[in-house]
Design a protein around this motif. Structure first.
Motif, mmCIF file in Angstrom:
data_model
loop_
_atom_site.group_PDB
_atom_site.id
_atom_site.type_symbol
_atom_site.label_atom_id
_atom_site.label_comp_id
_atom_site.label_asym_id
_atom_site.label_seq_id
_atom_site.Cartn_x
_atom_site.Cartn_y
_atom_site.Cartn_z
ATOM 1 N N ASN A 7 0.848 -1.179 0.000
ATOM 2 C CA ASN A 7 0.000 0.000 0.000
ATOM 3 C C ASN A 7 0.888 1.235 0.000
ATOM 4 O O ASN A 7 1.726 1.394 0.881
ATOM 5 N N ARG A 9 1.122 5.637 -1.012
ATOM 6 C CA ARG A 9 0.305 6.842 -1.159
ATOM 7 C C ARG A 9 1.124 7.980 -1.703
ATOM 8 O O ARG A 9 2.342 8.017 -1.575
ATOM 9 N N ALA A 11 1.045 12.074 -1.232
ATOM 10 C CA ALA A 11 0.425 12.973 -0.254
ATOM 11 C C ALA A 11 0.766 14.431 -0.521
ATOM 12 O O ALA A 11 1.589 15.023 0.163
ATOM 13 N N ASN A 29 5.204 6.005 -7.141
ATOM 14 C CA ASN A 29 4.326 5.294 -6.210
ATOM 15 C C ASN A 29 3.336 4.427 -6.967
ATOM 16 O O ASN A 29 3.121 3.270 -6.625
ATOM 17 N N TRP A 30 2.773 5.020 -7.985
ATOM 18 C CA TRP A 30 1.757 4.335 -8.782
ATOM 19 C C TRP A 30 2.351 3.103 -9.473
ATOM 20 O O TRP A 30 1.785 2.011 -9.430
ATOM 21 N N PHE A 41 -2.878 5.083 -3.001
ATOM 22 C CA PHE A 41 -3.833 6.011 -2.385
ATOM 23 C C PHE A 41 -3.370 7.454 -2.533
ATOM 24 O O PHE A 41 -2.199 7.719 -2.802
ATOM 25 N N LEU A 42 -4.329 8.317 -2.331
ATOM 26 C CA LEU A 42 -4.046 9.747 -2.369
ATOM 27 C C LEU A 42 -4.461 10.353 -1.045
ATOM 28 O O LEU A 42 -5.510 10.032 -0.502
ATOM 29 N N ARG A 43 -3.583 11.214 -0.534
ATOM 30 C CA ARG A 43 -3.939 11.880 0.726
ATOM 31 C C ARG A 43 -3.641 13.363 0.580
ATOM 32 O O ARG A 43 -2.521 13.742 0.228
ATOM 33 N N TRP A 71 -6.162 6.464 -8.687
ATOM 34 C CA TRP A 71 -5.967 6.149 -7.272
ATOM 35 C C TRP A 71 -7.171 5.428 -6.688
ATOM 36 O O TRP A 71 -8.250 5.436 -7.248
ATOM 37 N N ASP A 191 -0.415 7.455 7.882
ATOM 38 C CA ASP A 191 0.159 6.277 7.231
ATOM 39 C C ASP A 191 -0.206 5.007 7.984
ATOM 40 O O ASP A 191 -0.423 3.959 7.389
ATOM 41 N N MET A 194 -3.895 4.285 7.236
ATOM 42 C CA MET A 194 -4.080 3.888 5.841
ATOM 43 C C MET A 194 -3.367 2.578 5.551
ATOM 44 O O MET A 194 -3.414 2.079 4.432
ATOM 45 N N ILE A 196 -0.228 1.978 5.285
ATOM 46 C CA ILE A 196 0.792 2.180 4.266
ATOM 47 C C ILE A 196 2.008 1.298 4.565
ATOM 48 O O ILE A 196 2.544 1.323 5.670
#
Length: 469
Positions: A7, A9, A11, A29-30, A41-43, A71, A191, A194, A196
């Motif tokens: 996982n 993200r 941010a 990240n992707w 994920f996006l934060r 995302w 984190d 989530m 992460i």
RNA sequence: GGCCCGUUCGUCUAGUGGUUAGGACUCAUGGUUUUCAUCCAUGCAACAGGAGUUCGAUUCUCCUACGGGCUACCA
């Protein structure tokens, strides 16, 4: 350290548009998530209420989706996790890992001006009653972390082993005097919630990492794996910013670059596939990308290479796709023309135009007669009245042509030069100038065929009237 | 000031204890093309410096220099 969960993200803080550095962090990240069948994920880090703007959140999201970096839901806003922050502050407080600090901002910055860079620990060991009294007096305060003796070591996926002595760490603030939490604390709590597993972010966070690890441990959370990406720099070697011109993703979008091209170049800055390949689609990147091949040093953004990559992608992109993009970028482009006409134009320009804007600029004479003639070209191609005589004769020949096809056109041109003992350039250049206003472009026969007989003759006649001057 | 990180052609990079240090972009030249672009060929161009280890260091170690990051009640 071997994780089965992946996982990650991105941010961003909504204090500006998405810039190139952020875009690359998001991309890496992707790619990491996609390759590992993990989640991206996006934060939105919106706890800086003074600088955060909702409009920037929208812009960032827009840029990200344009790049194709999709995302997972839900989209997280830090400002919505205030409750959790409170709970964990309470627990840190009760275990004595936090303390009240009554020092004023002014006093501290004065100290700094005098060359004392570290917090002197003024309030670290305040007496219990003392604290109570000041609190009762309504004194404003912050919460600081009581950093223990020792050292913190961690294994960075890119930088390797990093070890920091706690002596180097300040008792940093986690809660401001207005009660709001600070980054180093919120990032850790977020984190954790989530789930992460891998924190992939810019190199500017390397020195934050030990502080955050301390917090993870103090809170009893699992410590994620860290990977820090080198910075993207401007031509002067400084961190890329607006000062360097185009640093925002939107700019590249407006200039007509394809998202795949941007992703491709972004990936190549600070990473290589271990082979000589340089051209990748986003899907290729997912397969080939690997954090272990990421560079440690910052990379300078090179407009020229970006442009070349863009050109390469243009050549490979399907004509229909380019037409869609062109119409999206400029709704007026090709308006009123048949689709087959547009297809032919794009086919001709594909190897020439390196961005959508270049397509639009270079295709202009297929839709409009030239408004003016390029001065330099005029000198070269239509220097004196002898050209008029020549063109007049040629125009007559063209007028008699029944089948307006490029092979017939070529025939006429070749007969003409033979008859008059001329070089091809003597007629082709003036024609180009008359029809396009410039000397550059696809094969003249292609242009004429597409334009059609009437339009071609019309433009030649206009030129005959106006040139030379 | 302190701490952390880095340093191969102008730029992005490959690479090894012994190589003509490789590729790509840029630039230059030539070829193809009526022009431009494409394409092809060729060329210019790099191991920051100094010690040490070693038979031999671009590669390993140390130092210096230079660059970047952090050192915020920004994120």
């Amino acid at each position: 350290m071997t994780n089965s969960v992946f996982n990650v993200r991105f941010a961003p803080s909504p204090t500006g548009e998405l810039h190139l550095g952020g875009a690359r962090t998001a991309l890496f990240n992707w790619l990491f998530a996609k390759y590992n069948n993990g989640k991206f994920f996006l934060r939105i880090e919106d706890t800086d209420t003074k600088r955060s703007r909702e409009i920037y959140t929208d812009q960032i999201l827009d840029s990200l989706s344009w790049l194709g970096l999709n995302w997972e839901e839900p989209l997280i806003f830090q400002s919505e996790r205030l409750n959790e922050y409170k709970i964990h502050i309470k627990s840190l407080l009760s275990s004595g890992q936090l303390y009240h600090c009554f020092c004023s901002k002014n006093d501290l910055s004065e100290l700094k001006d005098k060359g004392h860079f570290k917090y002197p620990g003024t309030c670290r060991e305040l007496d219990h009653n003392d604290i109570k009294t000041r609190l009762n007096q309504g004194a404003s305060f912050t919460y600081r972390v009581r950093i223990p003796d020792g050292n913190t070591k961690y294994e960075d996926m890119i930088y390797g082993s990093i070890n920091v002595d706690h002596k180097e760490l300040d008792d940093f603030i986690v809660i401001r005097s207005d009660g709001s939490p600070t980054y180093n604390f919120t990032a850790v709590v977020d984190d954790h919630y989530m789930d992460i597993s891998h924190v992939i972010r810019g190199e500017d966070h390397v020195s934050n990492t030990p502080k955050q690890i301390l917090l993870y441990k103090a809170l009893g959370f699992n410590v994620p794996v860290f990977a820090h990406l080198p910075m993207i720099l401007g031509a002067d070697g400084k961190r890329l910013s607006k000062r360097h011109g185009a640093a925002g993703v939107q700019t590249f979008r407006e200039e007509g670059y394809l998202p795949e091209s941007l992703n491709n170049y972004l990936a190549l800055l600070g990473w290589n596939p271990g082979t000589d390949e340089e051209l990748f689609s986003s899907d290729d990147l997912i397969q080939k990308f690997n954090l272990s091949k990421v560079q440690k040093k910052g990379a300078i953004w090179d407009e020229k290479k970006m442009h070349w990559i863009s050109g390469q992608h243009m050549m490979k992109t399907g004509t229909d796709h380019i037409i869609d993009k062109l119409r999206f970028n400029d709704p007026d482009w090709g308006k009123g023309s048949s689709i087959s006409y547009l297809v032919s134009i794009v086919e001709l320009l594909k190897v020439r135009a390196k961005s959508l804007s270049e397509f639009i600029a270079q295709s202009d004479y297929f839709f409009n007669s030239p408004l003016s003639y390029d001065q330099e070209a005029l000198q070269k191609a239509w220097g004196d009245n002898s050209v008029n005589t020549r063109m007049q004769l040629l125009a007559v020949n063209l007028l008699t042509l029944e089948h307006w096809r490029k092979d017939y056109l070529q025939n006429i041109f070749e007969l003409f030069i033979k008859e008059h003992g001329l070089g091809l350039g003597k007629i082709i250049m003036p024609i180009r100038l008359a029809v396009c206003g410039t000397l550059n472009g696809p094969a003249v026969y292609d242009i004429l065929e597409l334009l059609g007989k009437d339009e071609t003759l019309k433009r030649i006649n206009v030129a005959l009237k106006e040139l030379p001057k």
